[in-house]
Design a protein around this motif. Structure first.
Motif, mmCIF file in Angstrom:
data_model
loop_
_atom_site.group_PDB
_atom_site.id
_atom_site.type_symbol
_atom_site.label_atom_id
_atom_site.label_comp_id
_atom_site.label_asym_id
_atom_site.label_seq_id
_atom_site.Cartn_x
_atom_site.Cartn_y
_atom_site.Cartn_z
ATOM 1 N N VAL A 79 50.033 111.144 47.144
ATOM 2 C CA VAL A 79 48.594 111.290 46.904
ATOM 3 C C VAL A 79 48.146 110.486 45.685
ATOM 4 C CG1 VAL A 79 46.724 112.965 46.601
ATOM 5 C CG2 VAL A 79 48.744 113.595 47.923
ATOM 6 N N ASN A 80 49.101 110.184 44.782
ATOM 7 C CA ASN A 80 48.814 109.346 43.604
ATOM 8 C C ASN A 80 47.690 109.906 42.740
ATOM 9 O OD1 ASN A 80 50.780 107.351 44.288
ATOM 10 N ND2 ASN A 80 49.348 106.491 45.791
ATOM 11 N N LEU A 81 47.868 111.138 42.301
ATOM 12 C CA LEU A 81 46.852 111.783 41.474
ATOM 13 C C LEU A 81 46.983 111.367 40.012
ATOM 14 C CD1 LEU A 81 47.003 115.350 43.025
ATOM 15 C CD2 LEU A 81 45.173 113.676 43.300
ATOM 16 N N GLU A 82 45.831 111.195 39.358
ATOM 17 C CA GLU A 82 45.786 110.861 37.939
ATOM 18 C C GLU A 82 45.084 112.004 37.214
ATOM 19 O OE1 GLU A 82 44.257 106.879 37.233
ATOM 20 O OE2 GLU A 82 44.763 106.341 39.307
ATOM 21 N N LEU A 83 45.876 112.963 36.738
ATOM 22 C CA LEU A 83 45.315 114.161 36.114
ATOM 23 C C LEU A 83 46.414 114.917 35.389
ATOM 24 C CD1 LEU A 83 46.621 115.963 38.476
ATOM 25 C CD2 LEU A 83 44.387 115.898 39.534
ATOM 26 N N ARG A 84 46.007 115.974 34.707
ATOM 27 C CA ARG A 84 46.959 116.785 33.953
ATOM 28 C C ARG A 84 47.603 117.844 34.837
ATOM 29 N NH1 ARG A 84 44.018 118.782 28.915
ATOM 30 N NH2 ARG A 84 44.254 116.595 28.325
ATOM 31 N N SER A 85 46.812 118.509 35.668
ATOM 32 C CA SER A 85 47.345 119.527 36.579
ATOM 33 C C SER A 85 46.407 119.679 37.760
ATOM 34 C CB SER A 85 47.523 120.880 35.867
ATOM 35 O OG SER A 85 46.273 121.455 35.547
ATOM 36 N N ALA A 86 46.963 120.224 38.851
ATOM 37 C CA ALA A 86 46.159 120.418 40.061
ATOM 38 C C ALA A 86 46.835 121.443 40.956
ATOM 39 C CB ALA A 86 45.990 119.103 40.818
ATOM 40 N N VAL A 87 46.024 122.071 41.806
ATOM 41 C CA VAL A 87 46.571 122.987 42.806
ATOM 42 C C VAL A 87 45.619 123.008 43.991
ATOM 43 C CG1 VAL A 87 45.435 125.127 42.024
ATOM 44 C CG2 VAL A 87 47.679 125.235 43.121
ATOM 45 N N LEU A 88 46.196 123.196 45.184
ATOM 46 C CA LEU A 88 45.419 123.316 46.420
ATOM 47 C C LEU A 88 45.914 124.546 47.149
ATOM 48 C CD1 LEU A 88 43.340 122.045 48.415
ATOM 49 C CD2 LEU A 88 45.281 120.876 49.487
ATOM 50 N N VAL A 89 45.012 125.487 47.436
ATOM 51 C CA VAL A 89 45.386 126.781 48.007
ATOM 52 C C VAL A 89 44.557 127.064 49.252
ATOM 53 C CG1 VAL A 89 45.498 129.278 47.594
ATOM 54 C CG2 VAL A 89 46.049 127.686 45.749
ATOM 55 N N GLU A 90 45.210 127.601 50.293
ATOM 56 C CA GLU A 90 44.500 128.124 51.460
ATOM 57 C C GLU A 90 44.415 129.634 51.253
ATOM 58 O OE1 GLU A 90 43.214 129.975 54.519
ATOM 59 O OE2 GLU A 90 45.395 130.155 54.427
ATOM 60 N N PRO A 91 43.220 130.215 51.067
ATOM 61 C CA PRO A 91 43.091 131.599 50.613
ATOM 62 C C PRO A 91 43.465 132.671 51.633
ATOM 63 C CG PRO A 91 40.923 130.644 50.979
ATOM 64 C CD PRO A 91 41.913 129.532 51.114
ATOM 65 N N THR A 120 39.575 115.132 43.197
ATOM 66 C CA THR A 120 39.365 116.303 44.051
ATOM 67 C C THR A 120 39.335 115.897 45.517
ATOM 68 O OG1 THR A 120 38.198 117.586 42.366
ATOM 69 C CG2 THR A 120 37.718 118.130 44.662
ATOM 70 N N LYS A 121 38.699 114.778 45.819
ATOM 71 C CA LYS A 121 38.666 114.294 47.201
ATOM 72 C C LYS A 121 40.079 114.045 47.718
ATOM 73 C CE LYS A 121 36.701 110.728 50.217
ATOM 74 N NZ LYS A 121 37.968 110.537 50.956
ATOM 75 N N LYS A 122 40.929 113.452 46.894
ATOM 76 C CA LYS A 122 42.318 113.211 47.300
ATOM 77 C C LYS A 122 43.029 114.522 47.617
ATOM 78 C CE LYS A 122 43.031 109.143 44.312
ATOM 79 N NZ LYS A 122 43.867 108.657 43.180
ATOM 80 N N VAL A 123 42.817 115.512 46.748
ATOM 81 C CA VAL A 123 43.479 116.807 46.921
ATOM 82 C C VAL A 123 43.002 117.487 48.210
ATOM 83 C CG1 VAL A 123 43.743 119.130 45.960
ATOM 84 C CG2 VAL A 123 43.891 117.132 44.456
ATOM 85 N N LEU A 124 41.696 117.544 48.405
ATOM 86 C CA LEU A 124 41.154 118.190 49.600
ATOM 87 C C LEU A 124 41.527 117.430 50.868
ATOM 88 C CD1 LEU A 124 37.622 119.243 48.316
ATOM 89 C CD2 LEU A 124 39.510 120.770 48.889
ATOM 90 N N ASP A 125 41.492 116.102 50.814
ATOM 91 C CA ASP A 125 41.884 115.308 51.982
ATOM 92 C C ASP A 125 43.325 115.596 52.379
ATOM 93 O OD1 ASP A 125 39.424 114.116 52.246
ATOM 94 O OD2 ASP A 125 40.006 112.192 51.363
ATOM 95 N N TYR A 126 44.180 115.757 51.392
ATOM 96 C CA TYR A 126 45.587 116.077 51.672
ATOM 97 C C TYR A 126 45.685 117.356 52.508
ATOM 98 C CZ TYR A 126 50.518 117.193 50.872
ATOM 99 O OH TYR A 126 51.846 117.497 51.044
ATOM 100 N N GLY A 127 44.869 118.348 52.161
ATOM 101 C CA GLY A 127 44.891 119.603 52.907
ATOM 102 C C GLY A 127 44.285 119.491 54.286
ATOM 103 N N PHE A 128 43.080 118.942 54.364
ATOM 104 C CA PHE A 128 42.379 118.881 55.648
ATOM 105 C C PHE A 128 43.004 117.881 56.619
ATOM 106 C CE2 PHE A 128 38.647 120.565 53.126
ATOM 107 C CZ PHE A 128 38.583 121.773 53.807
ATOM 108 N N ASP A 129 43.631 116.828 56.101
ATOM 109 C CA ASP A 129 44.226 115.817 56.973
ATOM 110 C C ASP A 129 45.553 116.267 57.580
ATOM 111 O OD1 ASP A 129 42.112 114.167 56.444
ATOM 112 O OD2 ASP A 129 43.197 112.832 55.085
ATOM 113 N N HIS A 130 46.263 117.178 56.912
ATOM 114 C CA HIS A 130 47.634 117.465 57.336
ATOM 115 C C HIS A 130 47.913 118.923 57.698
ATOM 116 C CE1 HIS A 130 48.568 113.396 56.206
ATOM 117 N NE2 HIS A 130 48.112 113.600 54.983
ATOM 118 N N PHE A 131 46.933 119.809 57.491
ATOM 119 C CA PHE A 131 47.167 121.222 57.795
ATOM 120 C C PHE A 131 45.973 121.794 58.566
ATOM 121 C CE2 PHE A 131 49.470 120.265 53.908
ATOM 122 C CZ PHE A 131 50.725 120.820 54.137
ATOM 123 N N GLU A 132 46.239 122.862 59.287
ATOM 124 C CA GLU A 132 45.176 123.627 59.933
ATOM 125 C C GLU A 132 45.603 125.086 60.037
ATOM 126 O OE1 GLU A 132 44.389 122.659 64.036
ATOM 127 O OE2 GLU A 132 46.436 121.922 64.316
#
Length: 438
Positions: free
Chosen positions: A51-63, A308-320
């Motif tokens: 995903v090549n993120l440039e940030l300090r920390s991140a998380v993506l959760v399906e609630p 954020t777009k990269k993070v969300l795209d990772y979820g929506f593109d590869h999971f359901e």
């Protein structure tokens, strides 16, 4: 001439036969080869590093399942900046819900709020607004002074309100969170007379932020409605409405921020201080699946949205999110439970709820391999249909991933069973003794 006709017929027969073979081959290819390759492609999930993120920390959760799809330093505490205001808003909404205050209560601005700097609604000493007005401008425009005014109204002082924030964080299981103020400002940016005596700064982990967002969905969904507003006219005398600091709202697709607008995104909260960098807690829903994204410590205002777009795209593109077990269904081999003292000795059982798992996008739910653990309990008549008859736990793991999904639902009786008379119970006891002997 006859030979030519016979030769032509022979050619046509061979052509037709060859054509039929070709059509049959293509049908088999469509039925077998293409779905298999498509499934293999669907099940292939790229690494987080890709995903090549440039940030300090991140998380993506399906609630719904609670699954963490992406995690980078997600349990490390960092300065959250104005994402702090989500906890401030959570407590305010909770007090309204419990009747301690009302949305229509009038708040008079005190000295602390009037001196608060940073993003603000420019509240003046003695100015009055309703709780609803201050709550809205706090979440839409990230107004620090509005957060302080609300805290002082509710608890008497900002620091007393902060005590409640820290208590609430513990209750929600936010183990890496600590607050010194309600706005997210650094200590040195708070009005000097109102700084806390104890040392420290506001800190939250990305995972704690996601936990708070999930609690907002569950307990106070009205907050999501507020954070989805693209702008807010705070005062009738203001020349222009305050604009939402969240540029990714889907409703921005026709605005000056259209390059950042993201399909399905309807909240929640941005943040920035020099120590925190640019942060953003967001949520979006597509095709019945909602995701929570948190990015912390990006390097620019626009970067927090592109990351954020990269993070969300990772979820929506590869999971359901897919239902693997319907409500009111009977798992194979777990059709009946024993009944004591009833007109029947056993009763059919059903799942009380549906079971859904997060799966690789494009997966065939009927082909998923999951484990079950049925724990039945004996029922004593009389009881109605729907009586709890045990529990069943479904466990699923995406191949090649560490995440283990587990869902436990009740099994319930499909029918009512009346209590048997003493004569029937007597003969049943005799039969059980006799059959046991032989």
């Amino acid at each position: 001439m006859r030979e030519n006709k016979e030769g032509s017929k022979t050619f046509k027969r061979k052509y037709a036969k060859g054509r039929d073979y070709f059509i049959s081959f293509m049908i088999l290819l469509c039925l077998f080869v293409i779905p298999v390759s498509a499934f293999a492609e669907a099940a292939k999930i790229p690494s987080i590093q890709s995903v090549n993120l440039e940030l300090r920390s991140a998380v993506l959760v399906e609630p719904v399942t609670g699954q963490v799809l992406l995690s980078i330093n997600a349990d490390q505490a960092y300065a959250p900046a104005s994402m702090t205001k989500m906890m401030t808003g959570y407590i305010i909404a909770d007090k309204v819900k419990k009747g301690a205050i009302s949305w229509n209560d009038v708040v008079t601005v005190k000295e602390n709020a009037s001196q608060t700097i940073g993003s603000r609604a420019y509240l003046a000493l003695g100015e009055t607004h309703t709780v609803q007005e201050l709550f809205t401008v706090m979440l839409v425009h990230s107004a620090n002074d509005a957060a302080v005014a609300l805290a002082e109204y509710v608890s008497g002082s900002e620091q007393q309100f902060v005590t409640e924030m820290n208590e609430e964080a513990k209750r929600l299981g936010m183990e890496k969170s600590y607050y010194i103020n309600v706005s997210g400002l650094d200590r040195t940016d708070m009005p000097l007379p109102f700084r806390p005596q104890e040392q420290g700064e506001n800190v939250m982990s990305a995972m704690d932020v996601a936990t708070l967002v999930k609690s907002i969905f569950q307990d106070h969904p009205e907050m999501l409605e507020v954070t989805s507003m693209p702008s807010y006219q705070f005062r009738a005398t203001d020349r222009e409405p305050f604009v939402n600091t969240n540029w990714m709202l889907e409703s921005n697709k026709d605005s000056q921020y259209k390059k950042y607008a993201y399909e399905g995104l309807d909240g929640l909260k941005t943040g920035f201080t020099d120590s925190a960098g640019y942060c953003f807690a967001s949520t979006a829903e597509r095709d019945g699946m909602r995701l929570i994204s948190v990015v912390m410590g990006t390097k620019s205002m626009s970067k927090r949205f592109t990351e954020t777009k990269k993070v969300l795209d990772y979820g929506f593109d590869h999971f359901e999110l897919k239902q693997v077990v319907a409500a009111k269904s009977t798992p194979k081999g777990m059709e009946m439970v024993l009944v004591k003292s009833g007109t029947k000795t056993e009763v059919p059982v059903l799942t009380e709820q549906a079971v859904s798992f997060l799966v690789p996008k494009g997966s065939d739910a009927s082909q998923l391999s999951y484990q079950t653990n049925f724990v039945p309990q004996e029922l004593t008549a009389p009881f109605a249909a729907g009586a709890k008859a045990g529990t069943i736990t479904y466990t699923y793991q995406i191949e090649g991933k560490d995440m283990i999904q587990e869902k436990t639902v009740n099994m319930v009786a499909a029918d009512e069973v009346e209590k048997a008379g003493w004569v029937r119970l007597l003969f049943r006891s005799i039969w059980e003794v006799v059959s046991g002997l032989f």
